[in-house]
Design a protein around this motif. Structure first.
Motif, PDB file in Angstrom:
ATOM      1  N   THR A   1       0.880  -1.146   0.128  1.00  0.00           N
ATOM      2  CA  THR A   1       0.182   0.108  -0.105  1.00  0.00           C
ATOM      3  C   THR A   1       0.803   1.350   0.033  1.00  0.00           C
ATOM      4  O   THR A   1       0.597   2.107  -0.725  1.00  0.00           O
ATOM      5  CB  THR A   1      -0.809  -0.022   1.157  1.00  0.00           C
ATOM      6  OG1 THR A   1      -1.771  -1.185   1.417  1.00  0.00           O
ATOM      7  CG2 THR A   1      -1.859   1.143   1.237  1.00  0.00           C
TER       8      THR A   1
ATOM      9  N   SER B   1      -6.972   0.625  -4.725  1.00  0.00           N
ATOM     10  CA  SER B   1      -8.181  -0.110  -4.362  1.00  0.00           C
ATOM     11  C   SER B   1      -7.702  -1.459  -3.687  1.00  0.00           C
ATOM     12  O   SER B   1      -6.458  -1.714  -3.457  1.00  0.00           O
ATOM     13  CB  SER B   1      -8.870  -0.459  -5.697  1.00  0.00           C
ATOM     14  OG  SER B   1      -8.297  -1.186  -6.474  1.00  0.00           O
ATOM     15  N   ILE B   2      -8.787  -1.935  -2.998  1.00  0.00           N
ATOM     16  CA  ILE B   2      -8.551  -3.413  -2.244  1.00  0.00           C
ATOM     17  C   ILE B   2      -7.926  -4.264  -3.424  1.00  0.00           C
ATOM     18  O   ILE B   2      -6.958  -5.007  -3.050  1.00  0.00           O
ATOM     19  CB  ILE B   2      -9.638  -3.809  -1.244  1.00  0.00           C
ATOM     20  CG1 ILE B   2      -9.921  -3.046  -0.437  1.00  0.00           C
ATOM     21  CG2 ILE B   2      -9.398  -5.027  -1.025  1.00  0.00           C
ATOM     22  CD1 ILE B   2      -8.980  -2.894   0.726  1.00  0.00           C
TER      23      ILE B   2
ATOM     24  N   ARG C   1      -8.290 -10.723  -1.503  1.00  0.00           N
ATOM     25  CA  ARG C   1      -9.017  -9.590  -0.733  1.00  0.00           C
ATOM     26  C   ARG C   1      -9.443 -10.002   0.426  1.00  0.00           C
ATOM     27  O   ARG C   1      -9.320  -9.279   1.472  1.00  0.00           O
ATOM     28  CB  ARG C   1     -10.277  -9.401  -1.689  1.00  0.00           C
ATOM     29  CG  ARG C   1     -10.172  -8.859  -2.982  1.00  0.00           C
ATOM     30  CD  ARG C   1     -11.359  -8.332  -3.850  1.00  0.00           C
ATOM     31  NE  ARG C   1     -12.692  -8.332  -2.910  1.00  0.00           N
ATOM     32  CZ  ARG C   1     -12.947  -6.952  -3.161  1.00  0.00           C
ATOM     33  NH1 ARG C   1     -12.368  -5.841  -3.740  1.00  0.00           N
ATOM     34  NH2 ARG C   1     -14.024  -6.643  -2.216  1.00  0.00           N
TER      35      ARG C   1
ATOM     36  N   VAL D   1      -6.718  -9.414   3.058  1.00  0.00           N
ATOM     37  CA  VAL D   1      -6.542  -7.747   3.456  1.00  0.00           C
ATOM     38  C   VAL D   1      -7.940  -7.392   4.261  1.00  0.00           C
ATOM     39  O   VAL D   1      -7.339  -6.618   5.376  1.00  0.00           O
ATOM     40  CB  VAL D   1      -6.820  -7.180   2.015  1.00  0.00           C
ATOM     41  CG1 VAL D   1      -6.788  -5.537   2.249  1.00  0.00           C
ATOM     42  CG2 VAL D   1      -5.562  -7.167   0.980  1.00  0.00           C
ATOM     43  N   TYR D   2      -9.004  -7.890   4.320  1.00  0.00           N
ATOM     44  CA  TYR D   2     -10.043  -7.564   5.073  1.00  0.00           C
ATOM     45  C   TYR D   2      -9.962  -8.227   6.522  1.00  0.00           C
ATOM     46  O   TYR D   2     -10.422  -7.917   7.356  1.00  0.00           O
ATOM     47  CB  TYR D   2     -11.358  -7.633   4.531  1.00  0.00           C
ATOM     48  CG  TYR D   2     -11.890  -6.724   3.341  1.00  0.00           C
ATOM     49  CD1 TYR D   2     -12.237  -5.662   3.828  1.00  0.00           C
ATOM     50  CD2 TYR D   2     -11.961  -7.120   2.058  1.00  0.00           C
ATOM     51  CE1 TYR D   2     -12.441  -4.481   2.892  1.00  0.00           C
ATOM     52  CE2 TYR D   2     -12.510  -6.191   1.027  1.00  0.00           C
ATOM     53  CZ  TYR D   2     -12.677  -4.894   1.586  1.00  0.00           C
ATOM     54  OH  TYR D   2     -12.955  -3.883   0.631  1.00  0.00           O
TER      55      TYR D   2
ATOM     56  N   SER E   1     -11.500  -1.717   6.363  1.00  0.00           N
ATOM     57  CA  SER E   1     -12.113  -0.966   5.029  1.00  0.00           C
ATOM     58  C   SER E   1     -10.690  -0.508   4.405  1.00  0.00           C
ATOM     59  O   SER E   1      -9.874  -0.425   5.049  1.00  0.00           O
ATOM     60  CB  SER E   1     -12.914  -0.139   5.503  1.00  0.00           C
ATOM     61  OG  SER E   1     -12.239   1.051   6.240  1.00  0.00           O
ATOM     62  N   LEU E   2     -11.218   0.094   3.283  1.00  0.00           N
ATOM     63  CA  LEU E   2     -10.198   0.529   2.524  1.00  0.00           C
ATOM     64  C   LEU E   2      -9.661   1.831   3.196  1.00  0.00           C
ATOM     65  O   LEU E   2      -8.490   2.134   3.165  1.00  0.00           O
ATOM     66  CB  LEU E   2     -10.427   0.828   0.959  1.00  0.00           C
ATOM     67  CG  LEU E   2      -9.656   1.594  -0.050  1.00  0.00           C
ATOM     68  CD1 LEU E   2      -8.401   0.840  -0.077  1.00  0.00           C
ATOM     69  CD2 LEU E   2     -10.413   2.077  -1.439  1.00  0.00           C
TER      70      LEU E   2
END
Length: 238
Positions: free
Chosen positions: A46, A57-58, A69, A72-73, A78-79
């Motif tokens: 990131t 974006s994610i 994804r 990541v979550y 959240s983003l």
């Protein structure tokens, strides 16, 4: 400000940090080494994308970090959470990392903790607004098992600052000192000192440095008065 007022402010900091759900990785269960590496990979990807001038974006972060994804979550709710965390990291690392360089600040734990406190206050004009947003995003968001909502970077800095105390402390004392310093060195304490105690930045720095030094001094006195082998044996017996 009187000593009594200073103590009152510290009590407020502790209460606010507990209410905000401050999680201390390394002082409790924390994340596994693999989970920490995964989080670091996500943040590194990131930061690289942000440094290149992008607002990723994610999907783009997941692809760059070579994770899903869902992964990541698992680490970021959240983003916005991810982008704020990465941005605050980029800003703070430029100031805090040099403050922990032994060639600059030396090896004495008192000096190193004091340098960390000063560095965090110095970078606050840039990072505290992000910190307030991050608190709003994470205070009620459920954390995935084995992960922390925030504070992992702070814990790493604190552990590095007091690393030279490890030979003098048993494991419980070391982790207790990490936890105590995490309460008084960070966004939560700054918010209490500014919003509730009404301190200006100079007074805020004085309180944070005083509280951090007091914690190091107290655990050092405790270690000197309690033989390490005896306390470790007592801890292992429960």
């Amino acid at each position: 400000m009187s000593v009594q007022s200073l103590h009152s402010c510290i009590l407020l900091v502790v209460a606010a940090s507990q209410a905000a759900g401050l999680e201390v990785e390394g002082a409790g269960k924390g994340a596994s080494p693999q989970q920490r590496r995964t989080r670091e990979a996500i943040l590194a990807a990131t930061k690289q994308l942000i440094a290149a001038g992008e607002t990723p974006s994610i999907n783009e972060v997941a692809e760059a970090a070579e994770v899903s994804r869902r992964t990541v979550y698992m680490h970021f709710s959240s983003l916005d959470h991810l982008l704020i965390d990465a941005t605050s990291g980029l800003l703070s690392e430029r100031t805090v990392e040099p403050a922990l360089d032994p060639e600059i600040v030396g090896d004495d734990p008192f000096d190193r903790v004091d340098a960390l406190a000063r560095a965090l206050v110095n970078v606050a004009p840039d990072t505290l607004p992000l910190g307030r947003r991050l608190l709003r995003l994470t205070v009620e968001a459920p954390a995935s098992p084995g992960t922390t909502r925030r504070g992992y970077r702070r814990i790493s800095w604190i552990e590095r600052a007091i690393e030279n105390l490890r030979p003098q402390l048993n494991a419980e004392q070391f982790q207790r000192l990490v936890a105590g310093l995490a309460v008084v060195l960070g966004w939560e304490s700054m918010i209490v000192l500014r919003d509730i105690c009404g301190l200006d930045p100079a007074e805020e720095e004085r309180v944070m440095r005083w509280a951090a030094a007091a914690l190091v001094a107290d655990i050092t006195r405790e270690a000197l008065s309690t033989p390490r082998k005896w306390t470790e044996a007592k801890t292992s017996r429960g």
